[in-house]
Design a protein around this motif. Structure first.
Motif, mmCIF file in Angstrom:
data_model
loop_
_atom_site.group_PDB
_atom_site.id
_atom_site.type_symbol
_atom_site.label_atom_id
_atom_site.label_comp_id
_atom_site.label_asym_id
_atom_site.label_seq_id
_atom_site.Cartn_x
_atom_site.Cartn_y
_atom_site.Cartn_z
ATOM 1 N N THR A 85 76.296 -0.417 6.324
ATOM 2 C CA THR A 85 75.383 -0.590 7.561
ATOM 3 C C THR A 85 74.377 0.344 7.656
ATOM 4 O O THR A 85 74.942 1.616 7.894
ATOM 5 C CB THR A 85 76.006 -0.902 8.853
ATOM 6 N N VAL A 86 73.139 0.160 7.720
ATOM 7 C CA VAL A 86 71.798 1.027 8.132
ATOM 8 C C VAL A 86 72.144 1.094 9.593
ATOM 9 O O VAL A 86 71.667 -0.008 10.433
ATOM 10 C CB VAL A 86 70.660 0.640 7.598
ATOM 11 N N SER A 87 72.424 2.255 10.239
ATOM 12 C CA SER A 87 72.530 2.402 11.738
ATOM 13 C C SER A 87 71.503 3.553 12.072
ATOM 14 O O SER A 87 71.633 3.983 13.316
ATOM 15 C CB SER A 87 73.788 2.679 12.064
ATOM 16 N N ASP A 88 70.619 4.138 11.317
ATOM 17 C CA ASP A 88 69.939 5.089 11.681
ATOM 18 C C ASP A 88 68.370 4.474 12.001
ATOM 19 O O ASP A 88 67.916 3.753 11.217
ATOM 20 C CB ASP A 88 69.684 6.221 10.579
ATOM 21 N N ARG A 89 68.037 4.784 13.395
ATOM 22 C CA ARG A 89 66.559 3.999 13.857
ATOM 23 C C ARG A 89 65.576 4.066 12.692
ATOM 24 O O ARG A 89 64.725 3.278 12.306
ATOM 25 C CB ARG A 89 66.364 4.899 14.903
ATOM 26 N N SER A 90 65.190 5.493 11.968
ATOM 27 C CA SER A 90 64.173 5.865 11.187
ATOM 28 C C SER A 90 64.311 5.172 10.076
ATOM 29 O O SER A 90 63.617 4.397 9.445
ATOM 30 C CB SER A 90 64.060 7.247 11.111
ATOM 31 N N ALA A 91 65.686 5.150 9.429
ATOM 32 C CA ALA A 91 65.900 4.349 8.158
ATOM 33 C C ALA A 91 65.867 2.872 8.348
ATOM 34 O O ALA A 91 65.292 2.182 7.358
ATOM 35 C CB ALA A 91 67.297 4.732 7.689
ATOM 36 N N LEU A 92 65.991 2.311 9.573
ATOM 37 C CA LEU A 92 65.913 0.762 9.557
ATOM 38 C C LEU A 92 64.385 0.459 9.752
ATOM 39 O O LEU A 92 64.040 -0.408 9.305
ATOM 40 C CB LEU A 92 66.549 0.334 10.924
ATOM 41 N N LYS A 93 63.668 1.410 10.461
ATOM 42 C CA LYS A 93 62.249 0.874 10.587
ATOM 43 C C LYS A 93 61.747 0.977 9.083
ATOM 44 O O LYS A 93 60.664 0.123 8.891
ATOM 45 C CB LYS A 93 61.519 2.227 11.245
ATOM 46 N N THR A 94 62.161 2.124 8.428
ATOM 47 C CA THR A 94 61.514 1.949 6.759
ATOM 48 C C THR A 94 61.902 0.916 6.137
ATOM 49 O O THR A 94 61.148 0.193 5.407
ATOM 50 C CB THR A 94 62.271 3.281 6.080
ATOM 51 N N LEU A 95 63.103 0.315 6.014
ATOM 52 C CA LEU A 95 63.599 -0.878 5.536
ATOM 53 C C LEU A 95 62.872 -2.392 6.143
ATOM 54 O O LEU A 95 62.561 -2.881 5.327
ATOM 55 C CB LEU A 95 65.145 -1.137 6.004
ATOM 56 N N LEU A 96 62.619 -2.162 7.584
ATOM 57 C CA LEU A 96 61.980 -3.247 7.811
ATOM 58 C C LEU A 96 60.222 -3.299 7.122
ATOM 59 O O LEU A 96 59.723 -4.426 7.121
ATOM 60 C CB LEU A 96 61.901 -3.186 9.514
ATOM 61 N N GLY A 97 59.808 -2.271 7.191
ATOM 62 C CA GLY A 97 58.596 -1.979 6.449
ATOM 63 C C GLY A 97 58.708 -2.576 5.088
ATOM 64 O O GLY A 97 57.836 -3.451 4.716
ATOM 65 N N GLU A 98 59.655 -2.647 4.469
ATOM 66 C CA GLU A 98 59.844 -3.073 3.010
ATOM 67 C C GLU A 98 59.882 -4.399 3.112
ATOM 68 O O GLU A 98 59.706 -5.188 2.316
ATOM 69 C CB GLU A 98 61.058 -2.353 2.393
ATOM 70 N N VAL A 99 60.870 -4.926 4.254
ATOM 71 C CA VAL A 99 60.785 -6.333 4.354
ATOM 72 C C VAL A 99 59.666 -6.941 4.455
ATOM 73 O O VAL A 99 59.258 -7.979 4.075
ATOM 74 C CB VAL A 99 61.916 -6.825 5.500
ATOM 75 N N ARG A 100 58.792 -6.617 5.313
ATOM 76 C CA ARG A 100 57.376 -6.832 5.565
ATOM 77 C C ARG A 100 56.559 -7.112 4.334
ATOM 78 O O ARG A 100 55.997 -7.986 4.011
ATOM 79 C CB ARG A 100 56.824 -6.110 6.556
ATOM 80 N N ARG A 101 56.738 -5.948 3.293
ATOM 81 C CA ARG A 101 56.090 -5.867 2.235
ATOM 82 C C ARG A 101 56.569 -7.022 1.193
ATOM 83 O O ARG A 101 55.601 -7.644 0.701
ATOM 84 C CB ARG A 101 56.134 -4.513 1.439
ATOM 85 N N LEU A 102 57.958 -7.006 1.094
ATOM 86 C CA LEU A 102 58.381 -7.889 0.131
ATOM 87 C C LEU A 102 58.497 -9.453 0.430
ATOM 88 O O LEU A 102 58.577 -10.249 -0.225
ATOM 89 C CB LEU A 102 59.950 -7.519 -0.165
ATOM 90 N N ASP A 103 58.401 -9.594 1.929
ATOM 91 C CA ASP A 103 58.575 -10.777 2.466
ATOM 92 C C ASP A 103 59.953 -11.561 2.195
ATOM 93 O O ASP A 103 60.132 -12.735 2.227
ATOM 94 C CB ASP A 103 57.472 -11.915 2.213
ATOM 95 N N TYR A 104 60.923 -10.664 2.035
ATOM 96 C CA TYR A 104 62.499 -11.325 1.987
ATOM 97 C C TYR A 104 63.309 -9.829 2.137
ATOM 98 O O TYR A 104 62.684 -8.694 2.060
ATOM 99 C CB TYR A 104 62.556 -11.878 0.538
ATOM 100 N N CYS A 105 64.553 -10.316 2.555
ATOM 101 C CA CYS A 105 65.550 -9.126 2.739
ATOM 102 C C CYS A 105 66.894 -9.587 2.082
ATOM 103 O O CYS A 105 67.301 -10.668 2.136
ATOM 104 C CB CYS A 105 65.631 -8.808 4.118
ATOM 105 N N MET A 106 67.531 -8.385 1.469
ATOM 106 C CA MET A 106 68.736 -8.427 1.003
ATOM 107 C C MET A 106 69.749 -7.563 1.911
ATOM 108 O O MET A 106 69.424 -6.538 2.157
ATOM 109 C CB MET A 106 69.109 -8.280 -0.408
ATOM 110 N N ALA A 107 70.856 -8.188 2.334
ATOM 111 C CA ALA A 107 71.682 -7.389 2.950
ATOM 112 C C ALA A 107 73.135 -7.434 2.403
ATOM 113 O O ALA A 107 73.810 -8.440 2.117
ATOM 114 C CB ALA A 107 71.988 -7.890 4.561
ATOM 115 N N LEU A 108 73.759 -6.395 1.859
ATOM 116 C CA LEU A 108 75.078 -6.348 0.870
ATOM 117 C C LEU A 108 76.085 -5.550 1.720
ATOM 118 O O LEU A 108 75.807 -4.541 1.898
ATOM 119 C CB LEU A 108 74.667 -5.552 -0.289
ATOM 120 N N GLU A 109 76.797 -6.381 2.135
ATOM 121 C CA GLU A 109 78.059 -6.097 2.782
ATOM 122 C C GLU A 109 77.773 -4.988 3.804
ATOM 123 O O GLU A 109 78.486 -3.859 4.350
ATOM 124 C CB GLU A 109 78.861 -5.128 2.027
ATOM 125 N N GLU A 110 76.777 -5.183 4.690
ATOM 126 C CA GLU A 110 76.496 -4.399 5.968
ATOM 127 C C GLU A 110 76.834 -4.902 7.161
ATOM 128 O O GLU A 110 77.296 -4.322 8.225
ATOM 129 C CB GLU A 110 74.801 -4.533 6.005
#
Length: 142
Positions: A85-110
């Motif tokens: 699980t991504v539980s760090d605020r900064s890491a989550l914001k970075t991940l959400l930026g990538e979700v915006r860019r790619l327009d999809y999200c994968m969550a693996l065992e989070e």
């Protein structure tokens, strides 16, 4: 629509809404194979899942403006539900930026071990389901 997608792709589909720190399943479809219904155990209408640790929640969080996301992060904690699980605020914001860019999200065992999910954003073509399934198959850890 969800049942049609499930029949065409062999994948399970959910429709969710964000409510506070969680997403709530409001529609669900699963594939049937050899008479068995294939879907994650315990996921049914009304199930609440943590937005920060699910693909559906992350796509919805990624759609927030920067100030709305900061307000959300100021309001809710990010519990670590599994070792993945991504539980760090900064890491989550970075991940959400990538979700915006790619327009999809994968969550693996989070949010739960052995559960992998892909959620497309507004611009994902459902005909891409096979490549999403292949990506999950390559990254799955059972």
């Amino acid at each position: 629509m969800l049942h049609r997608l499930a029949a065409q792709t062999g994948l399970s589909y959910s429709c969710v809404v964000r409510e506070g720190r969680e997403v709530v399943i409001v529609a669900r479809s699963a594939v049937h194979e050899k008479g068995e219904r294939l879907m994650a155990h315990g996921l049914h209408l009304g199930t609440r899942l943590p937005a920060h640790a699910t693909s559906t929640g992350r796509v919805l969080l990624a759609s927030l403006s920067a100030s709305e996301l900061d307000d959300w992060l100021d309001t809710y904690d990010l519990p670590k539900l599994t070792a993945h699980t991504v539980s760090d605020r900064s890491a989550l914001k970075t991940l959400l930026g990538e979700v915006r860019r790619l327009d999809y999200c994968m969550a693996l065992e989070e949010h739960e071990l052995a559960i992998q999910a892909v959620r497309g954003g507004q611009n994902v073509d459902s005909s891409d389901a096979e490549s999403q399934r292949e990506a999950l198959d390559r990254k799955s850890v059972v």
